[in-house]
Design an enzyme around this catalytic site. Structure first.
Site, PDB file in Angstrom:
ATOM      1  N   HIS A  65       0.811  -1.223   0.000  1.00  0.00           N
ATOM      2  CA  HIS A  65       0.000   0.000   0.000  1.00  0.00           C
ATOM      3  C   HIS A  65       0.841   1.269   0.000  1.00  0.00           C
ATOM      4  O   HIS A  65       1.879   1.359   0.656  1.00  0.00           O
ATOM      5  CB  HIS A  65      -1.051  -0.007   1.115  1.00  0.00           C
ATOM      6  CG  HIS A  65      -0.538   0.043   2.529  1.00  0.00           C
ATOM      7  ND1 HIS A  65      -0.344   1.217   3.204  1.00  0.00           N
ATOM      8  CD2 HIS A  65      -0.241  -0.937   3.411  1.00  0.00           C
ATOM      9  CE1 HIS A  65       0.055   0.956   4.437  1.00  0.00           C
ATOM     10  NE2 HIS A  65       0.141  -0.344   4.589  1.00  0.00           N
ATOM     11  N   ASP A 166       5.722   1.924   7.076  1.00  0.00           N
ATOM     12  CA  ASP A 166       4.432   1.261   6.825  1.00  0.00           C
ATOM     13  C   ASP A 166       3.706   2.098   5.784  1.00  0.00           C
ATOM     14  O   ASP A 166       3.126   3.104   6.133  1.00  0.00           O
ATOM     15  CB  ASP A 166       3.654   1.172   8.134  1.00  0.00           C
ATOM     16  CG  ASP A 166       2.257   0.604   7.964  1.00  0.00           C
ATOM     17  OD1 ASP A 166       1.949   0.062   6.889  1.00  0.00           O
ATOM     18  OD2 ASP A 166       1.457   0.732   8.919  1.00  0.00           O
ATOM     19  N   GLU A 196      -5.258   1.596   2.392  1.00  0.00           N
ATOM     20  CA  GLU A 196      -5.146   0.423   3.272  1.00  0.00           C
ATOM     21  C   GLU A 196      -5.375   0.818   4.723  1.00  0.00           C
ATOM     22  O   GLU A 196      -6.035   0.124   5.476  1.00  0.00           O
ATOM     23  CB  GLU A 196      -3.764  -0.231   3.117  1.00  0.00           C
ATOM     24  CG  GLU A 196      -3.638  -1.601   3.787  1.00  0.00           C
ATOM     25  CD  GLU A 196      -3.214  -1.564   5.244  1.00  0.00           C
ATOM     26  OE1 GLU A 196      -3.270  -2.612   5.900  1.00  0.00           O
ATOM     27  OE2 GLU A 196      -2.837  -0.477   5.756  1.00  0.00           O
ATOM     28  N   GLU A 197      -4.824   1.963   5.092  1.00  0.00           N
ATOM     29  CA  GLU A 197      -4.827   2.353   6.510  1.00  0.00           C
ATOM     30  C   GLU A 197      -6.219   2.720   7.036  1.00  0.00           C
ATOM     31  O   GLU A 197      -6.428   2.805   8.232  1.00  0.00           O
ATOM     32  CB  GLU A 197      -3.857   3.530   6.739  1.00  0.00           C
ATOM     33  CG  GLU A 197      -2.382   3.189   6.499  1.00  0.00           C
ATOM     34  CD  GLU A 197      -1.794   2.221   7.524  1.00  0.00           C
ATOM     35  OE1 GLU A 197      -2.512   1.840   8.467  1.00  0.00           O
ATOM     36  OE2 GLU A 197      -0.625   1.850   7.366  1.00  0.00           O
ATOM     37  N   ASP A 219       3.844  -6.119   3.551  1.00  0.00           N
ATOM     38  CA  ASP A 219       3.543  -5.032   4.491  1.00  0.00           C
ATOM     39  C   ASP A 219       4.448  -5.192   5.705  1.00  0.00           C
ATOM     40  O   ASP A 219       5.170  -6.186   5.814  1.00  0.00           O
ATOM     41  CB  ASP A 219       2.057  -5.097   4.891  1.00  0.00           C
ATOM     42  CG  ASP A 219       1.498  -3.745   5.309  1.00  0.00           C
ATOM     43  OD1 ASP A 219       2.276  -2.885   5.777  1.00  0.00           O
ATOM     44  OD2 ASP A 219       0.280  -3.550   5.189  1.00  0.00           O
ATOM     45  N   HIS A 305       3.288   2.887  13.162  1.00  0.00           N
ATOM     46  CA  HIS A 305       2.337   4.004  13.226  1.00  0.00           C
ATOM     47  C   HIS A 305       2.849   5.193  14.040  1.00  0.00           C
ATOM     48  O   HIS A 305       2.079   6.063  14.413  1.00  0.00           O
ATOM     49  CB  HIS A 305       0.943   3.564  13.696  1.00  0.00           C
ATOM     50  CG  HIS A 305       0.206   2.807  12.626  1.00  0.00           C
ATOM     51  ND1 HIS A 305      -1.157   2.589  12.646  1.00  0.00           N
ATOM     52  CD2 HIS A 305       0.633   2.236  11.481  1.00  0.00           C
ATOM     53  CE1 HIS A 305      -1.510   1.908  11.564  1.00  0.00           C
ATOM     54  NE2 HIS A 305      -0.428   1.659  10.844  1.00  0.00           N
TER      55      HIS A 305
HETATM   56 CO    CO Z   1      -0.357   0.507   8.931  1.00  0.00          CO
HETATM   57 ZN    ZN Z   2       0.675  -1.247   6.440  1.00  0.00          ZN
END
Ligand code: CO
Ligand code: ZN
Length: 334
Positions: A65, A166, A196-197, A219, A305
């Protein structure tokens, strides 16, 4: 490889606004691809066709992503402070004091309302973004503007740190895999997905359109190798992780076997992964149409994150090696 990762991670791209990231990727993949297209949701679909004469090529979808977690302005007060909410998994513990950049280039810092206990976690609705405005009128941010963490890439030996590892590290792995595959008997679709998030919204429609036999997401995965971390076996620097399970999916055992056997044959280090929280694009790919055999290769990542996500260069290199070895040969499942 490091230079491209620096460019990818320093590029702005919260969910729904992946355009700048897509431009960076497009420049890299265009000379390597047989076909390139962008679908309605913004997914970038890059095809590498099977070599001439390949018998019964399997259609294989690889997904990483492009989007990152972010913020969206929800209210501007009379002194020009911007209230905001999350776009994806933007946590209070990581957001306080962060620097933020908005779509229009405006930057700001995250401050907070008065609170008594300095060690408590503050929810996002007790925070605001100070963009240097003095009143509502001169505030350069409007309600509905998207922002993302602003943070530069940093090297600490083999440990690489940046915002949006990420999943720009996954994006890098896919680009480098495409670059390193000389010829393949398979029909490969490298898909750089959107949104995606915010709940895996881009990958499903992309997979529906491609109708693959096999789907693999690349990922990040959280690790259990820091003081007092959750008990999980994944560690930085010990190789790509072969996912067995996360709360969103159970990997197809045939795909897991394929990954592990390829790694063992090629003597590529790998780790077994059972992730206790989170999910990936593979979740949506697996249940599209009449179902797709799906699995995940994960890049171990600390501080997922946050604005300083950490990966290990060797894990990136070994992920490319593993995927290249898997995709360069014909696949058959009994
Ligand atoms: Co993520
Ligand atoms: Zn991710």
């Amino acid at each position: 490889m490091k230079q491209l990762l620096k460019t990818l991670t320093e590029t702005f791209g919260p969910s729904g606004f992946e355009d700048e990231v897509r431009k960076v990727i497009l420049k890299e993949v265009k000379p390597l691809a047989d076909e390139v297209r962008v679908d309605v949701l913004g997914n970038l679909i890059v095809r590498k066709k099977p070599a001439k004469g390949a018998k019964d090529p399997k259609r294989i979808l690889l997904a990483a992503h492009m989007d990152e977690i972010g913020v969206i302005a929800s209210h501007i007060d009379k002194r020009g402070f911007v209230r905001f909410t999350n776009v994806g998994g933007t946590f209070g513990k990581y957001t306080l004091g962060a620097r933020v950049r908005f779509m229009n280039g405006v930057t700001g810092i995250v401050g907070y309302d008065r609170f008594e206990n300095v060690d408590s976690t503050i929810p996002l609705n007790k925070m605001y973004i100070d963009v240097g405005a003095t009143n509502k009128k001169d505030c350069p941010v409007k309600v509905g503007d998207f922002g993302a963490f602003e943070r530069s890439f940093m090297e600490m030996g083999d440990r690489l740190v940046a915002k949006s590892m990420d999943d720009r590290s996954g994006v890098l792995v896919l680009i480098e895999t495409l670059r390193s595959i000389k010829s393949t008997p398979n029909d490969l679709y490298f898909v750089f997905t959107t949104q995606e998030e915010v709940g895996v919204r881009g990958a499903g429609p992309a997979a529906y359109g491609i109708d693959p036999d096999i789907g693999i997401a690349v990922d990040v995965t959280a690790t259990g190798d820091t003081p007092a971390s959750i008990k999980m076996v994944m560690e930085l620097g010990k190789g790509p992780c072969v996912k067995f399970r996360d709360p969103g999916m159970l990997s197809d055992p045939r795909v897991v076997d394929w990954m592990i056997q390829t790694a063992e044959k090629a003597k590529i280090p790998y780790q077994r992964e059972v992730l206790l929280f989170g999910g990936t694009d593979a979740r949506a790919i697996q249940v599209t149409r009449a179902g797709v055999m799906a699995g995940v290769i994960s890049v171990p990542c600390r501080y997922v994150h946050s604005a300083s996500e950490m990966v290990d260069l060797n894990d990136l290199k070994n992920s490319v090696k593993l995927l290249t070895a898997m995709l360069s040969k014909a696949v058959s499942f009994s």
